[in-house]
Design a protein around this motif. Sequence first.
Motif, PDB file in Angstrom:
ATOM      1  N   LYS A  41      18.475  38.866  44.869  1.00 22.12           N
ATOM      2  CA  LYS A  41      18.130  38.090  43.678  1.00 22.12           C
ATOM      3  C   LYS A  41      17.467  36.795  44.141  1.00 22.12           C
ATOM      4  CE  LYS A  41      22.403  35.547  42.811  1.00 22.12           C
ATOM      5  NZ  LYS A  41      23.415  35.240  41.835  1.00 22.12           N
ATOM      6  N   PRO A  42      16.484  36.294  43.383  1.00 22.85           N
ATOM      7  CA  PRO A  42      15.788  35.069  43.769  1.00 22.85           C
ATOM      8  C   PRO A  42      16.748  33.893  43.823  1.00 22.85           C
ATOM      9  CG  PRO A  42      14.712  36.116  41.893  1.00 22.85           C
ATOM     10  CD  PRO A  42      15.983  36.848  42.138  1.00 22.85           C
ATOM     11  N   LYS A  43      16.612  33.086  44.862  1.00 19.11           N
ATOM     12  CA  LYS A  43      17.487  31.931  45.017  1.00 19.11           C
ATOM     13  C   LYS A  43      16.717  30.633  44.805  1.00 19.11           C
ATOM     14  CE  LYS A  43      20.883  29.948  48.057  1.00 19.11           C
ATOM     15  NZ  LYS A  43      21.655  30.106  49.269  1.00 19.11           N
ATOM     16  N   GLU A  44      15.564  30.506  45.457  1.00 16.36           N
ATOM     17  CA  GLU A  44      14.738  29.320  45.273  1.00 16.36           C
ATOM     18  C   GLU A  44      13.294  29.643  45.633  1.00 16.36           C
ATOM     19  OE1 GLU A  44      14.968  26.448  48.923  1.00 16.36           O
ATOM     20  OE2 GLU A  44      16.997  27.194  48.541  1.00 16.36           O
ATOM     21  N   MET A  45      12.396  28.748  45.203  1.00 16.60           N
ATOM     22  CA  MET A  45      10.984  28.946  45.460  1.00 16.60           C
ATOM     23  C   MET A  45      10.404  27.666  46.032  1.00 16.60           C
ATOM     24  SD  MET A  45       8.272  30.379  42.765  1.00 16.60           S
ATOM     25  CE  MET A  45       6.540  30.335  43.078  1.00 16.60           C
ATOM     26  N   ASP A  46       9.608  27.817  47.093  1.00 12.89           N
ATOM     27  CA  ASP A  46       8.969  26.684  47.747  1.00 12.89           C
ATOM     28  C   ASP A  46       7.486  27.008  47.885  1.00 12.89           C
ATOM     29  OD1 ASP A  46       8.399  24.393  49.207  1.00 12.89           O
ATOM     30  OD2 ASP A  46       9.091  25.246  51.095  1.00 12.89           O
ATOM     31  N   LYS A  47       6.663  26.450  46.998  1.00 17.79           N
ATOM     32  CA  LYS A  47       5.238  26.753  46.927  1.00 17.79           C
ATOM     33  C   LYS A  47       5.064  28.250  46.714  1.00 17.79           C
ATOM     34  CE  LYS A  47       4.065  22.723  49.566  1.00 17.79           C
ATOM     35  NZ  LYS A  47       3.542  22.167  50.771  1.00 17.79           N
ATOM     36  N   ARG A  48       4.516  28.975  47.674  1.00 18.38           N
ATOM     37  CA  ARG A  48       4.305  30.421  47.508  1.00 18.38           C
ATOM     38  C   ARG A  48       5.378  31.241  48.215  1.00 18.38           C
ATOM     39  NH1 ARG A  48      -1.848  31.906  48.448  1.00 18.38           N
ATOM     40  NH2 ARG A  48      -0.847  33.902  48.153  1.00 18.38           N
ATOM     41  N   LEU A  49       6.411  30.602  48.716  1.00 20.30           N
ATOM     42  CA  LEU A  49       7.480  31.284  49.440  1.00 20.30           C
ATOM     43  C   LEU A  49       8.704  31.430  48.536  1.00 20.30           C
ATOM     44  CD1 LEU A  49       8.394  32.417  52.183  1.00 20.30           C
ATOM     45  CD2 LEU A  49       9.156  30.114  52.759  1.00 20.30           C
ATOM     46  N   LEU A  50       9.173  32.640  48.377  1.00 21.55           N
ATOM     47  CA  LEU A  50      10.326  32.925  47.528  1.00 21.55           C
ATOM     48  C   LEU A  50      11.506  33.308  48.419  1.00 21.55           C
ATOM     49  CD1 LEU A  50      11.315  33.263  44.616  1.00 21.55           C
ATOM     50  CD2 LEU A  50      10.455  35.595  44.667  1.00 21.55           C
ATOM     51  N   HIS A  51      12.607  32.605  48.265  1.00 22.59           N
ATOM     52  CA  HIS A  51      13.825  32.875  49.037  1.00 22.59           C
ATOM     53  C   HIS A  51      14.754  33.736  48.191  1.00 22.59           C
ATOM     54  CE1 HIS A  51      12.963  29.728  52.080  1.00 22.59           C
ATOM     55  NE2 HIS A  51      12.308  29.187  51.062  1.00 22.59           N
TER      56      HIS A  51
END
Length: 64
Positions: A41-51
Amino acid sequence: MLQQPIEGVEQLKLELADERLTISGRTKKLLVPIPFTIALKPKEMDKRLLHFEGVTFRRPRSSL
């Protein structure tokens, strides 16, 4: 969704449902097929990088 083949992985399947990305398939180790399922499940997003956060990882039990 476009899927690129992954060397050594067969029957690769991607699903988006319930705010989760589920990846399932089968790989072989020492000629033994090993099915797997990974739910993220998505945790966080940094610019174009999805954690992602791992929710489940399952390898079905053998029926031996």
